[in-house]
Write a protein that holds these residues in place. Structure first.
Motif, PDB file in Angstrom:
ATOM      1  N   ALA A  34      26.138  34.473 -29.570  1.00 51.33           N
ATOM      2  CA  ALA A  34      24.692  34.782 -29.662  1.00 51.33           C
ATOM      3  C   ALA A  34      23.975  33.522 -30.061  1.00 51.33           C
ATOM      4  O   ALA A  34      22.805  33.484 -29.284  1.00 51.33           O
ATOM      5  CB  ALA A  34      24.289  35.718 -30.980  1.00 51.33           C
ATOM      6  N   GLN A  35      24.139  32.703 -30.889  1.00 48.92           N
ATOM      7  CA  GLN A  35      23.433  31.524 -30.914  1.00 48.92           C
ATOM      8  C   GLN A  35      23.430  30.513 -29.740  1.00 48.92           C
ATOM      9  O   GLN A  35      22.548  30.070 -29.417  1.00 48.92           O
ATOM     10  CB  GLN A  35      24.069  30.518 -32.167  1.00 48.92           C
ATOM     11  CG  GLN A  35      23.285  29.281 -32.512  1.00 48.92           C
ATOM     12  CD  GLN A  35      23.878  28.414 -33.702  1.00 48.92           C
ATOM     13  OE1 GLN A  35      24.922  28.847 -34.191  1.00 48.92           O
ATOM     14  NE2 GLN A  35      23.463  27.339 -33.822  1.00 48.92           N
ATOM     15  N   ALA A  38      21.128  32.173 -26.961  1.00 48.93           N
ATOM     16  CA  ALA A  38      19.865  32.019 -27.682  1.00 48.93           C
ATOM     17  C   ALA A  38      19.372  30.732 -27.084  1.00 48.93           C
ATOM     18  O   ALA A  38      18.156  30.555 -26.770  1.00 48.93           O
ATOM     19  CB  ALA A  38      19.621  32.217 -28.972  1.00 48.93           C
ATOM     20  N   SER A  71      17.241  37.856 -21.429  1.00 49.22           N
ATOM     21  CA  SER A  71      16.430  38.412 -22.196  1.00 49.22           C
ATOM     22  C   SER A  71      17.182  39.914 -22.524  1.00 49.22           C
ATOM     23  O   SER A  71      17.085  40.499 -23.797  1.00 49.22           O
ATOM     24  CB  SER A  71      14.786  38.604 -21.672  1.00 49.22           C
ATOM     25  OG  SER A  71      14.177  39.323 -22.698  1.00 49.22           O
ATOM     26  N   SER A  72      17.640  40.544 -21.570  1.00 47.42           N
ATOM     27  CA  SER A  72      18.043  41.891 -21.697  1.00 47.42           C
ATOM     28  C   SER A  72      19.306  41.757 -22.628  1.00 47.42           C
ATOM     29  O   SER A  72      19.686  42.460 -23.282  1.00 47.42           O
ATOM     30  CB  SER A  72      18.463  42.479 -20.218  1.00 47.42           C
ATOM     31  OG  SER A  72      17.297  42.450 -19.482  1.00 47.42           O
ATOM     32  N   LEU A  73      20.230  40.725 -22.342  1.00 46.27           N
ATOM     33  CA  LEU A  73      21.444  40.416 -23.074  1.00 46.27           C
ATOM     34  C   LEU A  73      21.159  40.252 -24.643  1.00 46.27           C
ATOM     35  O   LEU A  73      21.372  40.967 -25.553  1.00 46.27           O
ATOM     36  CB  LEU A  73      22.490  39.274 -22.390  1.00 46.27           C
ATOM     37  CG  LEU A  73      22.746  39.449 -21.246  1.00 46.27           C
ATOM     38  CD1 LEU A  73      23.537  38.221 -20.900  1.00 46.27           C
ATOM     39  CD2 LEU A  73      23.950  40.560 -21.310  1.00 46.27           C
ATOM     40  N   LEU A  74      20.081  39.638 -24.830  1.00 44.97           N
ATOM     41  CA  LEU A  74      19.429  39.248 -26.145  1.00 44.97           C
ATOM     42  C   LEU A  74      18.944  40.691 -26.900  1.00 44.97           C
ATOM     43  O   LEU A  74      19.285  40.858 -27.882  1.00 44.97           O
ATOM     44  CB  LEU A  74      18.455  38.323 -26.430  1.00 44.97           C
ATOM     45  CG  LEU A  74      19.021  36.764 -25.868  1.00 44.97           C
ATOM     46  CD1 LEU A  74      17.828  35.685 -25.840  1.00 44.97           C
ATOM     47  CD2 LEU A  74      20.003  36.404 -26.885  1.00 44.97           C
ATOM     48  N   SER A  75      18.181  41.247 -26.232  1.00 48.10           N
ATOM     49  CA  SER A  75      17.624  42.721 -26.696  1.00 48.10           C
ATOM     50  C   SER A  75      18.670  43.625 -26.964  1.00 48.10           C
ATOM     51  O   SER A  75      18.781  44.282 -28.030  1.00 48.10           O
ATOM     52  CB  SER A  75      16.714  43.182 -25.514  1.00 48.10           C
ATOM     53  OG  SER A  75      15.643  42.524 -25.424  1.00 48.10           O
ATOM     54  N   ALA A  76      19.764  43.849 -26.247  1.00 52.61           N
ATOM     55  CA  ALA A  76      20.918  44.695 -26.274  1.00 52.61           C
ATOM     56  C   ALA A  76      22.046  44.034 -27.273  1.00 52.61           C
ATOM     57  O   ALA A  76      23.142  44.757 -27.931  1.00 52.61           O
ATOM     58  CB  ALA A  76      21.896  45.003 -25.085  1.00 52.61           C
ATOM     59  N   ARG A  77      21.593  42.783 -27.896  1.00 55.71           N
ATOM     60  CA  ARG A  77      22.631  42.230 -28.685  1.00 55.71           C
ATOM     61  C   ARG A  77      24.165  42.032 -28.021  1.00 55.71           C
ATOM     62  O   ARG A  77      25.063  42.002 -28.761  1.00 55.71           O
ATOM     63  CB  ARG A  77      22.815  42.787 -30.164  1.00 55.71           C
ATOM     64  CG  ARG A  77      21.384  42.567 -30.708  1.00 55.71           C
ATOM     65  CD  ARG A  77      21.439  43.004 -32.179  1.00 55.71           C
ATOM     66  NE  ARG A  77      20.352  43.008 -32.826  1.00 55.71           N
ATOM     67  CZ  ARG A  77      20.052  43.426 -34.063  1.00 55.71           C
ATOM     68  NH1 ARG A  77      21.037  43.985 -34.684  1.00 55.71           N
ATOM     69  NH2 ARG A  77      18.623  42.976 -34.688  1.00 55.71           N
ATOM     70  N   ALA A  78      23.984  41.664 -26.826  1.00 57.39           N
ATOM     71  CA  ALA A  78      25.439  41.808 -25.937  1.00 57.39           C
ATOM     72  C   ALA A  78      25.844  40.560 -25.826  1.00 57.39           C
ATOM     73  O   ALA A  78      24.849  39.569 -25.521  1.00 57.39           O
ATOM     74  CB  ALA A  78      25.457  42.740 -25.054  1.00 57.39           C
ATOM     75  N   LEU A  79      26.847  40.104 -25.431  1.00 62.86           N
ATOM     76  CA  LEU A  79      27.617  38.658 -25.139  1.00 62.86           C
ATOM     77  C   LEU A  79      27.780  38.751 -23.486  1.00 62.86           C
ATOM     78  O   LEU A  79      28.044  39.858 -23.005  1.00 62.86           O
ATOM     79  CB  LEU A  79      28.724  38.469 -25.662  1.00 62.86           C
ATOM     80  CG  LEU A  79      28.870  38.320 -27.445  1.00 62.86           C
ATOM     81  CD1 LEU A  79      30.235  38.129 -27.659  1.00 62.86           C
ATOM     82  CD2 LEU A  79      27.749  37.354 -27.583  1.00 62.86           C
TER      83      LEU A  79
END
Length: 700
Positions: A34-35, A38, A71-79
């Motif tokens: 996640a880091q 980001a 952005s879609s990956l970050l919103s879904a908290r997906a790797l």
């Protein structure tokens, strides 16, 4: 406005490379968490905004599409999965290709996108490096300020001398005391000048080192975009499905920008060669137990003082039979000569050599590898090809880390030319065999000091002795004797960290400013000989490290006893006779130093003057007779012709032979000089030290 946009584009060029470098590092480290995701998103967002600021809508659009995906990956908290990582890599490649492509309004050159490099107008320099550079400049400014104060002291002393000339009654009262006072002040100026000379050397050396450090760039800044280029070349050669994986190591290695950029084109040729000649179908690769995609590795390493760039692939490898047949067909080898793999692989760098039967836009014209070899030679480096095991090819470029100009004293040592850095040389001496002092079984030379007046005997400087050691004992033969020529030893007195030592050399040759490359000298100690210069292609000069030379001298206990190359130690002592004194007059310090070195190496004593006015004053006031004057013509205050006229008008000086040495070779100039009383006229354009020595010998 155009200038402003050009500046912004140059800044953006450095910024986008920094973003791409950081993102590639995150992806190369594995699937980002996640880091890491980001951080990639932040950099892509910044890149998009910067592209908008410099009006690059295509780059902005590509970055925006990737930003939306992240952005879609970050919103879904997906790797990110494999497809996401491929999209990131493809986007970086596309931005690289967009930024290295020819501008729309410029005419396109063949494969120009492959040879563009970062904008040279701007470079990124760490703040710490700028601080160090500023400190070095401050040191040099302090020296300049000290020089101004010293000059003020000289002018005060000159004013007092003139006052005495106009008021001689001051000398009648107590001439000895007055003369002693002025002598003390003059000696103080001399001591200050000596201290300042060392400070100048150190300040210039530090400034040079810091400026050199600013020119260093990491390999990634030059080779980082080649991965995208390789993937594009693979698609052009093998079709849309052709794949190549590019691995890079050592991208943090730093060296001079000029050297690194000079290697970019050769490395591009090697990458293209690996793709074209190493190509195999996926079926062939899988049958051989390889991965589906061709793997290319660009590895940058520093080995001692040499930079090594290796381009490797796991393709089909070199076809030795085809290479042998082609080499025989071109007459490079005899058809039936037994050649090993190493000898055959050396032939591929010959101009026009190619094993491809048909030329296309990528290969087959026999140009690529010869270009690589030529680039290596231009950098005084080398290139070689090797077979990889179990399959593939490796080509290794090895070049000196840097090249820079240095002023060195050239000396002869057992048939080799050695260079001694001018910054550490304090005196050049010719010491007669009978003038060498033996103290504790060790030979010493006495360093002469400028004479002082008789009225200041109490101020006479203490005699300075320096130990004598043969230079050859540290470069060649440990038991080498002190070399004696014509009854005297040529000595170079050098100083390192406040310690002085006299190194006896076979002969002093010249003072030159040479382009010195960092290199491991074959057959010599690489620590003692870190640099090499090529004033002529067939005559290398090995430049010694004074620090290592002094360290070796200390390790040997400052040398051993003394023995001499051609003098019987029991030879009778002969009366000391002064060598002929030659005055060199020239406003160029380089020319003065050169002529002084040549004359001293041939046994003459030398005094120097910066122009005709100083020379005339020295001739009129010197307590020692000058035998020959060698003078330039064009000089400030009083030129050489005016000096010649003044000497001819002085009964005490008219008999001294004068040699004019100048760049003015017009017939009228020569006529004026000879009619004015000159005994010889030499031109600098065809300067020959032998002619100078022969001329002086003839006049004496």
């Amino acid at each position: 406005m155009d200038n402003l946009r050009d500046e912004l584009l140059a800044v953006f060029d450095a910024e986008y490379r920094d973003h791409l470098r950081a993102i590639r590092a995150i992806v190369a480290a594995g699937c980002p968490g996640a880091q890491g995701l980001a951080e990639i998103f932040r950099r892509v967002h910044s890149l998009k905004g910067a592209a908008r600021a410099v009006e690059l809508p295509v780059v902005e659009g590509v970055a925006h599409a990737l930003e939306n995906r992240l952005s879609s990956l970050l919103s879904a908290r997906a790797l990110p999965d494999a497809a996401d990582l491929a999209a990131i890599t493809d986007t970086l490649d596309e931005i690289d290709l967009l930024m290295t492509a020819t501008p729309p309004d410029a005419p396109a050159a063949p494969d120009e996108a492959a040879t563009q490099v970062e904008n040279p107008a701007y470079v990124q320099v760490p703040v710490a490096r700028l601080d160090a550079l500023a400190a070095a400049v401050h040191d040099l400014m302090a020296v300049a300020d000290r020089h101004e104060r010293l000059w003020a002291q000289v002018m005060d002393l000159l004013g007092d001398a003139r006052a005495v000339m106009h008021a001689p009654e001051r000398m009648r009262a107590d001439p000895v005391a007055e003369f002693a006072r002025m002598t003390r002040r003059l000696m103080g100026v001399g001591r200050e000048r000596e201290l300042m000379a060392g400070q100048i050397d150190r300040a210039l050396l530090r400034l040079g080192e810091e400026v050199h450090a600013v020119t260093l760039v990491p390999a990634e800044s030059v080779f980082g975009s080649l991965a995208a280029m390789a993937r594009r070349i693979a698609r052009e050669h093998g079709g849309p499905e052709a794949g190549v994986e590019v691995h890079m190591t050592g991208m943090d290695v730093q060296t001079e920008r000029r050297v690194m950029q000079a290697l970019r084109d050769p490395v591009i040729h090697l990458v293209r060669n690996a793709i074209v000649h190493g190509h195999e179908t996926r079926a062939e690769r899988l049958a051989a137990g390889k991965s589906e995609d061709l793997n290319i590795t660009i590895a940058v390493t520093m080995t001692g003082v040499r930079l090594q760039v290796a381009v490797s692939d796991d393709g089909r490898g070199p076809d030795l039979r085809a290479i042998a047949a082609r080499a025989a067909g071109q007459g490079l080898v005899h058809a039936e000569a037994p050649l090993d793999a190493r000898q055959l692989l050396a032939r591929v760098f010959e101009p026009g050599f190619s094993t491809r039967g048909k030329a296309d836009s990528l290969a087959g014209r026999g140009v690529g590898l010869s270009v690589v070899a030529e680039a290596a030679r231009a950098l005084h480096g080398s290139v070689r090809m090797e077979q990889r095991q179990p399959a593939g090819t490796t080509v290794i470029l090895t070049v000196p880390v840097s090249q820079r100009q240095r002023t060195v004293l050239l000396v002869e040592n057992a048939g080799q030319s050695l260079g001694l850095p001018g910054r550490v040389i304090r005196h050049l001496l010719r010491v007669r065999r009978d003038e060498i002092r033996m103290l504790g079984g060790m030979p010493f030379a006495v360093v002469p000091h400028p004479p002082v007046g008789a009225g200041a005997a109490s101020e006479q400087r203490e005699e300075e002795r320096v130990p004598l050691v043969p230079l050859r004992a540290f470069v060649g033969d440990e038991n080498a004797p002190l070399p004696v020529r014509d009854g005297a030893v040529s000595v170079v007195v050098m100083e390192v960290d406040g310690v002085r030592c006299g190194f006896a050399v076979e002969r002093m040759l010249d003072v030159r400013t040479l382009l010195v490359s960092d290199a491991t000298a074959v057959g010599l100690d690489s620590e003692l000989v870190p640099g090499i210069a090529w004033p002529r292609e067939d005559q290398p000069v090995f430049v010694l490290s004074p620090d290592r030379l002094f360290a070796r001298w200390r390790e040997r206990g400052n040398g051993g006893g003394a023995h001499f190359s051609d003098v019987d130690s029991a030879a009778p002592v002969v009366p000391v006779r002064h060598a002929p004194l030659v005055m060199v007059v020239d406003d160029s310090i380089t020319t003065r130093t050169l002529q002084k070195t040549i004359l001293q190496s041939h046994g003459y004593d030398v005094c120097l003057a910066v122009d005709g006015e100083e020379a005339l004053a020295m001739l009129q006031q010197s307590s020692r007779h000058v035998d020959v004057v060698v003078t330039d013509v064009e000089m400030p205050r009083m030129d050489g012709l005016a000096l010649l006229a003044a000497m001819q008008g002085d009964a005490h000086l008219a008999h001294i032979p004068v040699v004019l040495m100048t760049s003015r070779n017009d017939g009228e100039d020569i006529r004026r000089g000879m009619e004015g009383g000159a005994r010889a006229y030499l031109t600098k354009q065809r300067f020959d030290q032998g002619e100078l020595i022969d001329t002086i010998r003839g006049l004496l």
